[in-house]
Design an enzyme around this catalytic site. Structure first.
Site, PDB file in Angstrom:
ATOM      1  N   HIS A  11       0.680  -1.149   0.051  1.00 28.78           N
ATOM      2  CA  HIS A  11      -0.049  -0.100   0.082  1.00 28.78           C
ATOM      3  C   HIS A  11       0.752   1.253   0.045  1.00 28.78           C
ATOM      4  O   HIS A  11       2.182   1.211   0.580  1.00 28.78           O
ATOM      5  CB  HIS A  11      -0.826   0.093   1.305  1.00 28.78           C
ATOM      6  CG  HIS A  11      -0.058   0.066   2.443  1.00 28.78           C
ATOM      7  ND1 HIS A  11       0.397   1.119   3.038  1.00 28.78           N
ATOM      8  CD2 HIS A  11       0.189  -1.007   3.457  1.00 28.78           C
ATOM      9  CE1 HIS A  11       0.941   0.761   4.305  1.00 28.78           C
ATOM     10  NE2 HIS A  11       0.966  -0.299   4.244  1.00 28.78           N
ATOM     11  N   GLU A  89      -1.383  -6.670   7.207  1.00 29.87           N
ATOM     12  CA  GLU A  89      -0.075  -6.440   7.932  1.00 29.87           C
ATOM     13  C   GLU A  89      -0.145  -7.612   9.050  1.00 29.87           C
ATOM     14  O   GLU A  89      -0.935  -7.902   9.655  1.00 29.87           O
ATOM     15  CB  GLU A  89       0.019  -5.260   8.167  1.00 29.87           C
ATOM     16  CG  GLU A  89       1.079  -4.717   8.807  1.00 29.87           C
ATOM     17  CD  GLU A  89       2.591  -5.288   8.010  1.00 29.87           C
ATOM     18  OE1 GLU A  89       2.849  -6.279   7.974  1.00 29.87           O
ATOM     19  OE2 GLU A  89       3.224  -4.274   7.608  1.00 29.87           O
TER      20      GLU A  89
END
Length: 231
Positions: A11, A89
């Site tokens: 990202h 994550e």
């Protein structure tokens, strides 16, 4: 785009990246730079004539929005997107929300580097009564509470990422689908380590930059050959 390629993208920069905080499963927004990074990643892909059949991302908005910016630039907003917590994550446990410099000051540079980059060392765990515990978030209500992490090493992150690759993504690759994965630094590190057999010491040095497309190359039998950044 060749049929034997998969594109990975971390990202774009988030607000908590800018604040130098451990982010993990916290749902941080992209900042302006992160949005621009996502658009530039799409421009790189467009220049090389990348076109996708399917896309995958996490349940965190910084990855979801990065993917949306990319698909918009590629004129592929109609593309089917699969979202999974398995691409999130790594969970930074009790460190989530803390400033990295302050944590280094408290625990030392060496210990923090091990928490951040090593394969099998987890950060201090979060308590399930802590408001930051993901079990309090409705997006994870479908999960068994025992599957929700309290703090993860890269090894633990890999144990949820790799099954998703094997069961969901790899069959698409075998079926000659062109695949885009937008996720996070550590979920992508775990995948790259698994595919390219990077040893547990060498993985310490792999740091994936924000919004830099990574091209995974596979042979005709869909075995991984090499990987490189698209620049």
């Amino acid at each position: 785009m060749k049929i034997n390629q998969v594109v990975l993208i971390r990202h774009g920069q988030s607000e908590w990246n800018t604040l130098n905080k451990f982010t993990g499963w916290h749902d941080a927004e992209l900042d302006k730079k992160g949005k621009d990074e996502a658009k530039f990643a799409a421009i790189l892909l467009k220049k090389e004539k990348f076109f996708f059949d399917c896309a995958h991302t996490s349940l965190l908005k910084r990855a979801i929005h990065t993917l949306q910016y990319i698909l918009d630039e590629l004129n592929q907003t109609w593309l089917s997107v699969k979202k999974s917590w398995r691409l999130n994550e790594r969970h930074y446990g009790a460190l989530e929300g803390l400033n990295k410099d302050e944590v280094i000051e408290k625990y030392g540079q060496k210990q923090v580097l091990l928490w951040r980059r090593s394969f099998d060392i987890s950060p201090p765990q979060i308590n399930i009564k802590d408001k930051r515990f993901p079990g309090n978030d409705p997006r994870y209500s479908h999960l068994n509470i025992h599957d929700i992490p309290l703090g993860e090493s890269l090894e633990k992150t890999a144990k949820r990422v790799i099954p998703y690759w094997n069961k969901i993504i790899y069959p698409e690759l075998k079926n000659n689908k062109k695949i885009l994965i937008v996720a996070h630094g550590n979920s992508l590190r775990a995948l790259i380590q698994h595919l390219y057999k990077i040893d547990n010491k060498a993985i310490l040095d792999l740091n994936i930059p924000t919004a830099q497309p990574i091209i995974l190359d596979f042979d005709n039998e869909k075995n991984p050959i090499k990987w490189h950044y698209l620049t």
